[in-house]
Design an enzyme around this catalytic site. Structure first.
Site, PDB file in Angstrom:
ATOM      1  CB  CYS A  61      -2.641   6.460   2.117  1.00 37.54           C
ATOM      2  SG  CYS A  61      -3.832   5.594   3.143  1.00 37.54           S
TER       3      CYS A  61
ATOM      4  CD  GLU B 140      -2.895  -1.169   0.405  1.00 43.53           C
ATOM      5  OE1 GLU B 140      -3.165  -0.117  -0.193  1.00 43.53           O
ATOM      6  OE2 GLU B 140      -3.469  -2.243   0.187  1.00 43.53           O
TER       7      GLU B 140
END
Ligand code: NAP
Length: 554
Positions: free
Chosen positions: A325, A286
């Site tokens: 994020c 990720e």
């Protein structure tokens, strides 16, 4: 990332909140030494300590080191003790473990919030986002475990008839890998990062070694202390490494998995490590993401959808000081609306009070570390060189409330504007991990979709529209470039939590720049930790052996 759970209010402050064994610095702040929880005990590193600070005051809070820890033995302990212990439990029993973990963490929620404010520079509300996200995700997977009941493995889908005879059939069996899951996390969600990954692995039956980012490891350490103290963890099921990873990843083997969250460059380095490549260690990454928000041409200023867009965008820029994020980095609006949107966003951002996150009226705290501040300033320069110009905020001017002059890693929210979006290459290629976003015009839906795609893979993109045809054009064009798409419209204006909230029932991850990974997504998340084996043979025998009910058989 979820609403608080209906557990009883916080229990009395746990003993560790008194910080026994702390020493004091010459600034008067107590400094503790974090330990790693490995091989069933708390272990202090033997030297080369990293210092963790309060990013609002720069005062040292803690130190940590992993020097002297035998990482091969840590992994082996997980495989030898934790794996068999977890695999012996049914899904329901693993679910009960997760429920316990959620509950005992919720009981010390206030103390965890304090640790987050002190070491993460988060406001109270930002801290809750992380900590409630942790307990909520554990509770979500606890409920899934309960539903799966007494099984220990899963069979996927109906059996397939393989040749002419219906007797000869194939199933897909999912068994937990007999290795260890190593979880390497980013600095921005020390509680959620640990819990969301651990919940899925533990439910699958795979033991975990979790490594939080060093700079903000205090909260993860507190989480682990509480779990060890009160959650009755099976031996070896969950270990925590506080500090550098050393040679941890060198010892990964063919049954192990690595789930990494962090910078794209680190992810690329880790997945190319020789032991990982040579032993086919399963890797999930990720990483960075240039998430976009697209305001539909149909949306009238002042309408519910427009207000939702403004509210979401201002929040995504400033929550956790933009260190998410999932934060919106690119704001795409019809060219005719550019000035109006700029005016409205500037108005929203100018109301954000920056300062000591411990103060009630402060809406945005500092960045988490000095290198973060340096990187954000450098990133702003890059965006400006690429054709964007600042229309609100500044790389250097900020007057944080309640903070000694010159202290802390503060930056004000910064809104940029790029009038030639196709030429502003860095805006689509460089993630500035702070309270920073760039406003850009687009011509039509096709142009907006092309600009979104320039990000080369996002975790989450948002489309604000009430026009079905517009949604259809944008959605299908953007989907291949997105891990998740939030469709903001008037009908959900009251219900949506915005693109920044990661829901455990939906997949989290995105293609390309975002790392190409997938986490969570309910049961889908468990697949990373399972070996899927095609099993072929006599249908009646396989039905009995695999425990497939006749109704499930193809
Ligand atoms: P980072 O510098 O890449 O660090 C992430 C983690 O990797 C830390 O735990 C770090 O440990 C560890 N690490 C670094 N080098 C390593 C190595 N050689 N071997 C083993 N571990 C290593 O990222 P960050 O600054 O913490 O996080 C910011 C980035 O994360 C941003 O780019 C953001 O987009 C991304 N992010 C992505 C997601 C997502 O879900 N896609 C979520 C959050 C953040 P140390 O701290 O000990 O160095």
């Amino acid at each position: 990332m979820l609403a608080p759970l209906p557990y009883p209010p916080a229990a009395p402050t746990p003993a560790w909140c008194t910080m026994r064994g702390a020493r004091r610095t010459n600034t008067g702040d107590a400094v503790i030494t974090l330990k790693s929880y490995v091989q069933g005990q708390w272990v202090e590193g033997s030297g080369d300590f990293a210092t963790l600070v309060n990013p609002a005051t720069e005062a040292p809070l803690a130190r940590t080191s992993t020097a002297g820890i035998d990482f091969a033995a840590v992994l082996d302990y997980a495989r030898r003790e934790g794996g068999p212990a977890l695999r012996a439990l049914t899904f329901a029993q693993r679910g009960a473990l997760l429920k316990r973990m959620s509950k005992v963490l919720f009981e010390v929620r206030d103390a965890l919030i304090d640790a987050s404010i002190a070491n993460g520079g988060t406001t109270r509300s930002d801290a809750k986002f992380d900590i409630d996200g942790a307990t909520g995700t554990l509770a979500f997977y606890a409920a899934l475990g309960d539903k799966l009941g007494n099984a220990r493995t899963l069979v996927e889908g109906p059996g397939e008839q393989l040749l002419r005879s219906p007797r000869f059939c194939g199933y897909h069996l999912k068994t937990p890998r007999v290795g260890v899951a190593v979880h390497v996390n980013a600095f921005n969600f020390p509680a959620w990062g640990l819990a969301e990954k651990a919940a899925v692995a533990l439910l699958a039956g795979v033991p975990v070694v979790s490594k939080p980012a060093t700079a903000t490891a205090l909260l993860a350490f507190r989480v682990m202390e509480r779990l060890v103290e009160a959650a009755d963890l099976p031996l070896g099921a969950l270990q925590l490494v506080c500090g550098g990873a050393g040679d941890l990843l060198e010892h990964l083997g063919p049954q192990d998995v690595l789930a990494f969250t962090g910078a794209g460059s680190t992810g690329a380095h880790l997945r190319a490590l020789a032991p990982i490549v040579q032993r086919s260690v399963r890797v999930n990454v990720e990483a960075d993401s240039l998430n976009a928000a697209v305001l539909g041409a149909d949306v009238e200023p002042g309408s519910d959808t427009y207000q939702l867009f403004l509210r979401d965008t201002a929040r995504e820029m400033t929550q956790k000081a933009g260190q998410k994020c999932t934060a919106t980095r690119r704001i795409l609006v019809p060219a005719t609306q550019l000035d109006r949107v700029q005016e409205d966003l500037v108005e929203s951002l100018s109301r954000v009070r920056v300062g000591d996150p411990a103060l009630d009226d402060v809406r945005m705290g500092p960045l988490a570390t000095a290198p973060q501040l340096r990187d954000v300033r450098a990133g702003l320069e890059l965006l400006q060189k690429s054709g964007a110009h600042i229309v609100f905020g500044s790389a250097t001017d900020v007057a944080p409330a309640g903070v000694p002059a010159g202290k802390g890693y503060f930056i004000a929210p910064v809104l940029l504007r790029a009038d030639q979006p196709h030429a502003a290459n860095a805006v689509h290629a460089h993630e500035v991990f702070g309270p920073v976003a760039t406003l850009m015009p687009y011509r039509d839906a096709g142009d907006a979709a092309a600009l979104v795609a320039r990000g080369e893979g996002s975790l989450v993109n948002t489309i604000y529209t009430d026009d079905r045809a517009n949604l259809e054009t944008l959605l299908f064009a953007i989907a291949p470039h997105s891990g998740r798409i939030l469709c903001g419209s008037a009908k959900i204006a009251e219900h949506s939590v915005g693109p920044g909230a990661v829901m455990p029932s939906c997949v989290h991850g995105g293609p390309g720049r975002a790392g190409g990974g997938e986490e969570l997504g309910g049961l889908r998340g468990l697949d990373f930790y399972f070996q899927r084996t095609a099993v072929q043979g006599d249908r009646a025998l396989l039905d009995r052996t695999l425990g497939v009910a006749p109704a499930d058989a193809g």
